[in-house]
Write a protein that holds these residues in place. Structure first.
Motif, mmCIF file in Angstrom:
data_model
loop_
_atom_site.group_PDB
_atom_site.id
_atom_site.type_symbol
_atom_site.label_atom_id
_atom_site.label_comp_id
_atom_site.label_asym_id
_atom_site.label_seq_id
_atom_site.Cartn_x
_atom_site.Cartn_y
_atom_site.Cartn_z
ATOM 1 N N GLY A 196 0.792 -1.219 0.000
ATOM 2 C CA GLY A 196 0.000 0.000 0.000
ATOM 3 C C GLY A 196 0.828 1.274 0.000
ATOM 4 O O GLY A 196 1.995 1.284 0.353
ATOM 5 N N VAL A 197 0.169 2.348 -0.415
ATOM 6 C CA VAL A 197 0.770 3.681 -0.391
ATOM 7 C C VAL A 197 0.238 4.393 0.835
ATOM 8 O O VAL A 197 -0.970 4.575 0.983
ATOM 9 N N ALA B 158 -7.295 14.809 -3.699
ATOM 10 C CA ALA B 158 -8.037 15.766 -4.529
ATOM 11 C C ALA B 158 -9.498 15.839 -4.104
ATOM 12 O O ALA B 158 -10.079 16.926 -4.018
ATOM 13 N N SER B 159 -10.110 14.683 -3.818
ATOM 14 C CA SER B 159 -11.515 14.652 -3.415
ATOM 15 C C SER B 159 -11.694 15.288 -2.036
ATOM 16 O O SER B 159 -12.693 15.954 -1.771
ATOM 17 N N GLN B 160 -10.709 15.100 -1.139
ATOM 18 C CA GLN B 160 -10.758 15.708 0.191
ATOM 19 C C GLN B 160 -10.697 17.229 0.088
ATOM 20 O O GLN B 160 -11.396 17.931 0.800
ATOM 21 N N GLN B 161 -9.840 17.688 -0.806
ATOM 22 C CA GLN B 161 -9.674 19.132 -0.982
ATOM 23 C C GLN B 161 -10.934 19.765 -1.565
ATOM 24 O O GLN B 161 -11.312 20.862 -1.212
ATOM 25 N N LYS B 162 -11.613 19.032 -2.426
ATOM 26 C CA LYS B 162 -12.864 19.509 -3.011
ATOM 27 C C LYS B 162 -13.933 19.697 -1.941
ATOM 28 O O LYS B 162 -14.677 20.651 -1.938
ATOM 29 N N GLU B 163 -13.988 18.735 -0.999
ATOM 30 C CA GLU B 163 -14.973 18.776 0.054
ATOM 31 C C GLU B 163 -14.775 19.976 0.980
ATOM 32 O O GLU B 163 -15.724 20.530 1.521
ATOM 33 N N ARG B 164 -13.513 20.303 1.197
ATOM 34 C CA ARG B 164 -13.193 21.363 2.156
ATOM 35 C C ARG B 164 -13.437 22.760 1.586
ATOM 36 O O ARG B 164 -13.708 23.683 2.325
ATOM 37 N N THR B 165 -13.319 22.902 0.279
ATOM 38 C CA THR B 165 -13.473 24.235 -0.301
ATOM 39 C C THR B 165 -14.932 24.533 -0.673
ATOM 40 O O THR B 165 -15.719 23.637 -0.842
ATOM 41 N N GLU C 222 -1.916 6.669 -7.526
ATOM 42 C CA GLU C 222 -3.007 7.285 -8.274
ATOM 43 C C GLU C 222 -4.241 7.446 -7.384
ATOM 44 O O GLU C 222 -4.856 8.507 -7.343
ATOM 45 N N CYS C 223 -4.584 6.386 -6.646
ATOM 46 C CA CYS C 223 -5.741 6.419 -5.743
ATOM 47 C C CYS C 223 -5.502 7.411 -4.615
ATOM 48 O O CYS C 223 -6.411 8.130 -4.209
ATOM 49 N N ARG C 224 -4.268 7.453 -4.101
ATOM 50 C CA ARG C 224 -3.926 8.376 -3.024
ATOM 51 C C ARG C 224 -4.131 9.832 -3.493
ATOM 52 O O ARG C 224 -4.741 10.632 -2.795
ATOM 53 N N ASP C 225 -3.616 10.115 -4.675
ATOM 54 C CA ASP C 225 -3.725 11.471 -5.232
ATOM 55 C C ASP C 225 -5.183 11.861 -5.488
ATOM 56 O O ASP C 225 -5.592 12.984 -5.220
#
Ligand SMILES: [Zn+2]
Length: 88
Positions: free
Chosen positions: A58-59, A81-88, A74-77
């Motif tokens: 795992g990464v 990205a999805s976490q950052q979308k949720e926060r903004t 790729e999944c980590r990135d």
């Protein structure tokens, strides 16, 4: 008679091939058990794509003090990205 010989030859080759595959499979399985550390060989779930994979492959990512493991960078990135979308 000639056709029968070819037929027998094909059967024989298939048999040899199957035997070779069986041997290869048992050898790789035996090798897998010997070389692997049992503690490290835990199956965990990728929180992004939800596939199971060995933890040692795992990464790693630390999110809010939590250890997360992904099947690929790729999944980590994508997860980041999805976490950052949720926060903004
Ligand atoms: Zn994944």
């Amino acid at each position: 008679m000639f056709r029968l010989l070819i037929f027998a030859g094909v059967i024989y080759l298939t048999y040899r091939l199957l035997k070779f595959w069986k041997l290869k499979n048992t050898q790789s399985k035996a090798g897998f058990g010997k070389t692997d550390n049992v503690v490290d060989d835990i199956m965990i779930k990728d929180p992004f794509c939800e596939t199971y994979f060995p933890k040692r492959n795992g990464v790693h990512l630390l999110v809010d003090g939590k250890d997360l493991y992904f099947c690929s960078t790729e999944c980590r990135d994508k997860f980041i990205a999805s976490q950052q979308k949720e926060r903004t």
